[in-house]
Design a protein around this motif. Sequence first.
Motif, PDB file in Angstrom:
ATOM      1  N   PHE A  35      10.633  10.819   7.299  1.00 21.07           N
ATOM      2  CA  PHE A  35      10.126  10.136   6.119  1.00 21.07           C
ATOM      3  C   PHE A  35       9.131  11.064   5.433  1.00 21.07           C
ATOM      4  CE2 PHE A  35       7.242   7.028   4.087  1.00 21.07           C
ATOM      5  CZ  PHE A  35       8.151   6.196   3.462  1.00 21.07           C
ATOM      6  N   PHE A  36       9.594  11.726   4.403  1.00 23.59           N
ATOM      7  CA  PHE A  36       8.758  12.694   3.679  1.00 23.59           C
ATOM      8  C   PHE A  36       8.048  13.648   4.659  1.00 23.59           C
ATOM      9  CE2 PHE A  36       9.165   9.025   0.848  1.00 23.59           C
ATOM     10  CZ  PHE A  36       9.694   9.656  -0.274  1.00 23.59           C
ATOM     11  N   GLY A  37       8.832  14.147   5.606  1.00 20.93           N
ATOM     12  CA  GLY A  37       8.301  15.122   6.564  1.00 20.93           C
ATOM     13  C   GLY A  37       7.630  14.496   7.774  1.00 20.93           C
ATOM     14  N   ILE A  38       7.418  13.178   7.739  1.00 17.86           N
ATOM     15  CA  ILE A  38       6.838  12.500   8.906  1.00 17.86           C
ATOM     16  C   ILE A  38       7.990  12.098   9.822  1.00 17.86           C
ATOM     17  CG2 ILE A  38       5.614  10.429   9.702  1.00 17.86           C
ATOM     18  CD1 ILE A  38       4.152  10.468   6.948  1.00 17.86           C
ATOM     19  N   GLU A  39       7.941  12.555  11.070  1.00 24.29           N
ATOM     20  CA  GLU A  39       8.996  12.215  12.021  1.00 24.29           C
ATOM     21  C   GLU A  39       8.663  10.872  12.660  1.00 24.29           C
ATOM     22  OE1 GLU A  39      11.844  13.546  12.750  1.00 24.29           O
ATOM     23  OE2 GLU A  39      11.664  15.493  11.746  1.00 24.29           O
ATOM     24  N   ILE A  40       9.417   9.841  12.284  1.00 21.42           N
ATOM     25  CA  ILE A  40       9.236   8.543  12.949  1.00 21.42           C
ATOM     26  C   ILE A  40      10.112   8.590  14.196  1.00 21.42           C
ATOM     27  CG2 ILE A  40       9.387   6.045  12.738  1.00 21.42           C
ATOM     28  CD1 ILE A  40       9.003   6.291   9.752  1.00 21.42           C
ATOM     29  N   ASP A  41       9.460   8.935  15.298  1.00 24.74           N
ATOM     30  CA  ASP A  41      10.160   9.142  16.565  1.00 24.74           C
ATOM     31  C   ASP A  41      10.231   7.782  17.264  1.00 24.74           C
ATOM     32  OD1 ASP A  41      11.292  10.240  18.788  1.00 24.74           O
ATOM     33  OD2 ASP A  41       9.436  11.114  19.563  1.00 24.74           O
ATOM     34  N   THR A  42      11.338   7.095  17.037  1.00 21.54           N
ATOM     35  CA  THR A  42      11.472   5.702  17.476  1.00 21.54           C
ATOM     36  C   THR A  42      11.772   5.621  18.973  1.00 21.54           C
ATOM     37  OG1 THR A  42      13.768   5.909  16.751  1.00 21.54           O
ATOM     38  CG2 THR A  42      12.236   4.828  15.248  1.00 21.54           C
ATOM     39  N   SER A  56       0.817  -1.225   0.000  1.00 17.44           N
ATOM     40  CA  SER A  56       0.000   0.000   0.000  1.00 17.44           C
ATOM     41  C   SER A  56       0.846   1.268   0.000  1.00 17.44           C
ATOM     42  CB  SER A  56      -0.891   0.045   1.245  1.00 17.44           C
ATOM     43  OG  SER A  56      -1.590  -1.151   1.384  1.00 17.44           O
ATOM     44  N   LEU A  57       2.144   1.108   0.244  1.00 18.44           N
ATOM     45  CA  LEU A  57       2.987   2.314   0.263  1.00 18.44           C
ATOM     46  C   LEU A  57       3.009   2.936  -1.126  1.00 18.44           C
ATOM     47  CD1 LEU A  57       5.998   1.081   2.448  1.00 18.44           C
ATOM     48  CD2 LEU A  57       4.363   2.875   3.052  1.00 18.44           C
ATOM     49  N   GLN A  90      -0.566  15.360  -3.528  1.00 18.52           N
ATOM     50  CA  GLN A  90      -1.957  15.168  -3.085  1.00 18.52           C
ATOM     51  C   GLN A  90      -2.110  13.980  -2.130  1.00 18.52           C
ATOM     52  OE1 GLN A  90      -4.372  17.367  -4.088  1.00 18.52           O
ATOM     53  NE2 GLN A  90      -2.568  18.370  -4.947  1.00 18.52           N
ATOM     54  N   LEU A  91      -1.045  13.269  -1.878  1.00 16.39           N
ATOM     55  CA  LEU A  91      -1.155  12.050  -1.054  1.00 16.39           C
ATOM     56  C   LEU A  91      -1.584  12.399   0.366  1.00 16.39           C
ATOM     57  CD1 LEU A  91       2.031  10.159  -2.232  1.00 16.39           C
ATOM     58  CD2 LEU A  91      -0.334   9.379  -2.499  1.00 16.39           C
ATOM     59  N   ASP A  92      -2.356  11.488   0.959  1.00 16.55           N
ATOM     60  CA  ASP A  92      -2.891  11.710   2.296  1.00 16.55           C
ATOM     61  C   ASP A  92      -1.830  11.319   3.331  1.00 16.55           C
ATOM     62  OD1 ASP A  92      -4.166  11.580   4.716  1.00 16.55           O
ATOM     63  OD2 ASP A  92      -6.057  10.862   3.856  1.00 16.55           O
ATOM     64  N   ARG A  93      -1.364  12.314   4.066  1.00 13.67           N
ATOM     65  CA  ARG A  93      -0.297  12.100   5.055  1.00 13.67           C
ATOM     66  C   ARG A  93      -0.748  11.130   6.158  1.00 13.67           C
ATOM     67  NH1 ARG A  93       3.934  15.369   7.651  1.00 13.67           N
ATOM     68  NH2 ARG A  93       3.659  15.106   9.872  1.00 13.67           N
ATOM     69  N   MET A 112       0.929   7.607   7.263  1.00  7.72           N
ATOM     70  CA  MET A 112       1.323   7.307   8.640  1.00  7.72           C
ATOM     71  C   MET A 112       0.709   5.983   9.093  1.00  7.72           C
ATOM     72  SD  MET A 112       1.370  11.020  10.477  1.00  7.72           S
ATOM     73  CE  MET A 112       1.651  10.460  12.124  1.00  7.72           C
ATOM     74  N   ALA A 113      -0.512   5.733   8.690  1.00  6.18           N
ATOM     75  CA  ALA A 113      -1.179   4.474   9.079  1.00  6.18           C
ATOM     76  C   ALA A 113      -0.438   3.281   8.468  1.00  6.18           C
ATOM     77  CB  ALA A 113      -2.643   4.492   8.633  1.00  6.18           C
ATOM     78  N   HIS A 114       0.009   3.412   7.230  1.00 11.97           N
ATOM     79  CA  HIS A 114       0.771   2.317   6.614  1.00 11.97           C
ATOM     80  C   HIS A 114       2.075   2.078   7.389  1.00 11.97           C
ATOM     81  CE1 HIS A 114      -2.068   2.156   3.475  1.00 11.97           C
ATOM     82  NE2 HIS A 114      -1.631   3.168   2.764  1.00 11.97           N
TER      83      HIS A 114
END
Length: 323
Positions: A96-103, A48-49, A73-76, A80-82
């Motif tokens: 990741f494309f502006g999404i902070e994966i704060d591990t 789905s990515l 236009q992708l839904d952020r 994130m859910a994926h």
Amino acid sequence: MSNYDALYRQLAAMGQERWAEQLQAILPDKLALESTAKMAGWQSAMQSLPEIHPSRIELLDSVSIGSSDDLGQLDRQELMAHLQAFHPWRKGPYNFFGIEIDTEWRSDWKWERVLPHIQPLTGRKVLDVGCGNGYHGWRMRGAGADFVLGIEPFLLSVQQFQVMQRYLRDPQHHVIPIGIEEVPPNLACFDSVFSMGVLYHRRSPLDHLFELKGCLRPGGELILETLIVEGDRETIFMPPGRYAKMRNVWFIPSIAAMTLWLERCGFTGIACVDTNRTSREEQRSTEWMRFESLADFLDPDDAQKTIEGHPAPLRAIFTATKP
Ligand SMILES: C[S@@+](CC[C@H](N)C(=O)[O-])C[C@H]1O[C@@H](n2cnc3c(N)ncnc32)[C@H](O)[C@@H]1O
């Protein structure tokens, strides 16, 4: 999973045709484990990515792939859910494309403690044993390593690597689902071998050191990071049961005992280059790792002790040379 052809070609170029053939035979079986329900979920999230082309890639000072503008236009939230389908994210952080994966872990802090003390990675062929999702491998590539092979038996971590690899498309960085015990002895082909956070999980730490030595070419560098305890050459702590709630911690040496182990295994130029007490800022629960973390593993009344009353996690980094 990624196409491993580039890996096999690289191993052949390093004189490891035989190992490449062995891997070709065993990796499909490992991946067959993907038929479990969990794996099916990861596979479906992977499919789905969306296709996105990162406009920029940063691996030197952080691992940062693309920018939020690349999403168009992708839904952020959907993206994130994926990514959350690969929960728990333990090693990172990733942008990741502006999404902070704060591990859970600030693995970048460990890298900052390691990098100044090791042989420059430029042009080197590196093996990262117990590499998790490959976070440090990306930083090694950012620091100039020519080729990084991570080995990691935990399949979720390998999947997380594949998420990043899908966008980074790096033919010189691979993570394969095998443990160190499956690596043939005496490959003697890597310039640098990292073992970070693995030794105390091994029931036979000296055999682990010999395995690592076997992977190095003569003159190559071992970088070993482990839990340690305070004490002298005679001090090696074996928890009677769990350690910080972990069931699989066996031997925690003092710096002097670890140095002696490395000497007895034939390493030279041994140095302990850093010690660090793990803080609740470095290892903690986040929205990307919603399970318990260090704060739950320490004595609530005494942060110097684990919940079981053992010395709280103290870590050291060693460098050593294979003569
Ligand atoms: C504490 S984590 C450290 C991860 C990373 N190296 C770091 O320093 O952040 C230990 C890793 O070693 C992996 N591991 C456990 N047994 C292993 C084995 N036999 N061979 C290779 N890796 C192993 C675990 O799955 C886990 O990802």
